[in-house]
Design an enzyme around this catalytic site. Structure first.
Site, PDB file in Angstrom:
ATOM      1  N   SER A   4      -9.780  -1.041  -4.197  1.00  0.00           N
ATOM      2  CA  SER A   4      -8.726  -1.098  -5.204  1.00  0.00           C
ATOM      3  C   SER A   4      -9.105  -0.268  -6.423  1.00  0.00           C
ATOM      4  O   SER A   4     -10.259  -0.254  -6.854  1.00  0.00           O
ATOM      5  CB  SER A   4      -8.471  -2.541  -5.646  1.00  0.00           C
ATOM      6  OG  SER A   4      -7.478  -2.575  -6.648  1.00  0.00           O
TER       7      SER A   4
ATOM      8  N   LYS B 282      -8.329  -8.291  -0.122  1.00  0.00           N
ATOM      9  CA  LYS B 282      -7.592  -7.165  -0.712  1.00  0.00           C
ATOM     10  C   LYS B 282      -6.089  -7.403  -0.625  1.00  0.00           C
ATOM     11  O   LYS B 282      -5.337  -7.069  -1.551  1.00  0.00           O
ATOM     12  CB  LYS B 282      -7.966  -5.874   0.023  1.00  0.00           C
ATOM     13  CG  LYS B 282      -7.175  -4.627  -0.422  1.00  0.00           C
ATOM     14  CD  LYS B 282      -7.315  -4.353  -1.918  1.00  0.00           C
ATOM     15  CE  LYS B 282      -6.912  -2.929  -2.291  1.00  0.00           C
ATOM     16  NZ  LYS B 282      -5.538  -2.571  -1.944  1.00  0.00           N
TER      17      LYS B 282
ATOM     18  N   HIS C 150      -5.263  -9.825  -3.331  1.00  0.00           N
ATOM     19  CA  HIS C 150      -5.374  -9.056  -4.581  1.00  0.00           C
ATOM     20  C   HIS C 150      -4.062  -8.340  -4.862  1.00  0.00           C
ATOM     21  O   HIS C 150      -3.526  -8.372  -5.971  1.00  0.00           O
ATOM     22  CB  HIS C 150      -6.533  -8.055  -4.480  1.00  0.00           C
ATOM     23  CG  HIS C 150      -6.521  -6.980  -5.530  1.00  0.00           C
ATOM     24  ND1 HIS C 150      -5.655  -5.902  -5.494  1.00  0.00           N
ATOM     25  CD2 HIS C 150      -7.283  -6.795  -6.633  1.00  0.00           C
ATOM     26  CE1 HIS C 150      -5.866  -5.126  -6.529  1.00  0.00           C
ATOM     27  NE2 HIS C 150      -6.855  -5.645  -7.248  1.00  0.00           N
ATOM     28  N   ASN C 151      -3.523  -7.672  -3.852  1.00  0.00           N
ATOM     29  CA  ASN C 151      -2.288  -6.922  -4.050  1.00  0.00           C
ATOM     30  C   ASN C 151      -1.101  -7.857  -4.287  1.00  0.00           C
ATOM     31  O   ASN C 151      -0.184  -7.518  -5.042  1.00  0.00           O
ATOM     32  CB  ASN C 151      -2.021  -6.025  -2.842  1.00  0.00           C
ATOM     33  CG  ASN C 151      -2.926  -4.804  -2.826  1.00  0.00           C
ATOM     34  OD1 ASN C 151      -3.987  -4.800  -3.457  1.00  0.00           O
ATOM     35  ND2 ASN C 151      -2.533  -3.780  -2.103  1.00  0.00           N
TER      36      ASN C 151
ATOM     37  N   GLU D 100      -1.261  -8.746  -7.769  1.00  0.00           N
ATOM     38  CA  GLU D 100      -0.825  -7.548  -8.502  1.00  0.00           C
ATOM     39  C   GLU D 100       0.704  -7.497  -8.588  1.00  0.00           C
ATOM     40  O   GLU D 100       1.271  -7.200  -9.647  1.00  0.00           O
ATOM     41  CB  GLU D 100      -1.368  -6.314  -7.789  1.00  0.00           C
ATOM     42  CG  GLU D 100      -0.967  -4.981  -8.382  1.00  0.00           C
ATOM     43  CD  GLU D 100      -1.462  -3.838  -7.516  1.00  0.00           C
ATOM     44  OE1 GLU D 100      -0.660  -2.939  -7.198  1.00  0.00           O
ATOM     45  OE2 GLU D 100      -2.658  -3.838  -7.136  1.00  0.00           O
TER      46      GLU D 100
END
Length: 479
Positions: free
Chosen positions: A130, A185, A188-189, A192
């Site tokens: 990232s 990940k 995480h997105n 986001e």
């Protein structure tokens, strides 16, 4: 070709090229390869002065250039292109070598690939990266999965090229086996997506309810970025809002079509949360908000629907409202991270990954898109109590969100009265209220399910499952 490269990168689009340069800048000899050899040659020609590169025009030359154990980084599109690259290179590798997938792969694909390659003695390392193209070049947050043995050989290199937190710690760590890295990940997105939606709602409320201009809102965000909302996304939001379009002289944000796109990782986060039975309503609303924005025909057909139009506040009221919006944004942000970490914990339990939530928050402190000052506090909360069931169970976060709730509710009242959509703020508050409620209407829902489908229910006064014989005397039987 002599084996002289410590690591190799195949797939030299922007992310792959910058990652290769990052390795070279940090003193590693990097073999570079691309399906179109001209891209590899162009990289060496343009950036060869940054470090040591070995140009490999064929797959055989690429593998031959790598020292054992071979570390082969794949930076191509997720899905079939990744499988094609693996099928090309795996037969050329030997037991103990590793293939590192740095793309945005679905974690289920990573689990399959890891299992298949493990049978050949090859380590497959699904690795979330990232930070975008700038992060890839100057230091990203890196989330590698795979075997502990593979991390022993690869980890020191990732630690060297990763971003560094304010305390100097590398923003990478071994996340866990097989698909753990790509799972983290993915979440995480998802966080986001939620973070960006909440910031966008704050902007719209400040503009339509408070009556501020984009330039004035940029100043407000700059002020927020000096406090507890200090983060990369708040920082760049101020820059975007302050930007003036050169062609028209209008605020940049006013000449951009209000249709947000998505690549899929946020949607995956919601889909997998449904599979795991984890409520991620804030992330889901962010995904749906992007979907709504893209349905132009539907929106055009609905603009004439009845409802209030926002009336900007008086100047003296606007500043107070802006303070309330800051509270609502901060509280909603805590909820988004709470939901994201809950999903990681649930995935870790489901797949036996043993993910350290404190370590995850630590490696998100630098390099990645959601890097934020309060991640230090999240890390401290999980370090102090590894079994923390929710960030809202942490004394500090619980106190702050309690202090914010009156303003949070006031902002949503204002948004509703003035017809300004705030689905992220609303979903976050509904989640908070659901968790703190003494009783939920799920009791009625379960009663309905028992009535039409004999799905049974549990009682509050004794153990067991029960079913009511609806109709007649409505007697109760044990299930």
């Amino acid at each position: 070709m002599s084996a002289s490269a410590q690591i190799g990168v195949t797939g030299l689009a922007v992310m792959g090229r910058n990652l290769a340069r990052n390795f070279a800048r940090n003193g590693y000899t990097v073999a570079v390869h691309n399906r179109t050899a001209a891209k590899a040659r162009a990289l060496v020609d343009e950036f060869g002065q940054e470090g040591e590169f070995v140009l490999a025009e064929t797959a055989e030359d690429f593998v031959a250039a790598l020292e054992r154990p071979r570390r082969l980084v794949v930076m191509v599109k997720a899905g079939e292109p990744t499988d094609a690259v693996i099928q090309e290179f795996a037969p050329l590798l030997e037991p103990g070598d590793m293939i590192v997938d740095g793309g945005n792969a679905h974690f289920a694909d990573t689990r399959r690939r890891e299992r298949e390659l493990r049978e050949q003695g090859i380590h497959f390392v699904g690795t979330g990266v990232s930070g975008g193209e700038e992060g890839a070049l100057n230091g990203p947050s890196i989330m590698p999965g795979g075997s502990k043995e593979s991390y022993d050989a690869l980890g020191p290199m990732l630690e060297k090229i990763s971003a560094k937190a304010a305390d100097g710690s590398p923003c990478t760590a071994h996340i866990g086996p097989d698909g753990a890295g790509h799972f983290v990940k993915m979440v995480h997105n998802g966080i986001e997506y939620a973070d960006m939606q909440l910031i966008a709602e704050a902007y719209q409320l400040l503009r339509e309810v408070a009556g501020y201009s984009p330039a004035e809102i940029a100043d407000i965000f700059r002020t927020w970025n000096t406090g507890r909302l200090d983060s990369y996304l708040i920082e760049i939001t101020a820059e975007v809002l302050a930007h003036v379009d050169a062609a028209t002289g209008e605020p940049f944000v006013d000449v951009v079509q209000d249709q947000a796109e998505q690549k899929g990782t946020g949607r995956w986060t919601v889909q997998i949360a449904l599979d795991l039975g984890v409520p991620v309503s804030g992330i889901a609303e962010a995904v749906f908000a992007r979907s709504v924005s893209g349905h132009k025909d539907l929106r055009d057909a609905s603009r004439g629907l009845a409802g209030p139009k926002a009336e900007p506040l008086a100047k003296n009221e606007a500043a107070a409202f802006a303070d309330q919006v800051e509270q609502a944004l901060y509280a909603s942000k805590i909820v988004s991270y709470t939901q994201g970490f809950h999903e990681i914990a649930a995935g870790s339990e489901e797949y036996g990954w043993g993910i350290d939530l404190g370590a995850v928050s630590a490696i998100w402190r630098g390099g990645c898109i959601i890097r934020a000052a309060f991640l230090d506090r999240i890390r401290a909360a999980y370090d102090a109590r590894a079994d923390l069931p929710s960030l809202l169970a942490d004394e500090g976060f619980a106190r702050e969100i309690g202090e914010a709730q009156d303003d949070w509710r006031a902002v949503l009242v204002a948004a509703t009265r003035q017809g300004v959509p705030a689905p992220g703020f609303a979903a976050a508050l509904a989640y908070y209220d659901a968790l703190r409620a003494d009783r939920l209407p799920a009791a009625l829902t379960q009663g309905q399910r028992d009535y039409f489908g004999a799905h049974t229910y549990r009682r509050t006064d004794r153990e067991g499952s029960f079913h009511t014989l609806w109709g007649g005397d409505r007697s109760e039987v044990s299930a």
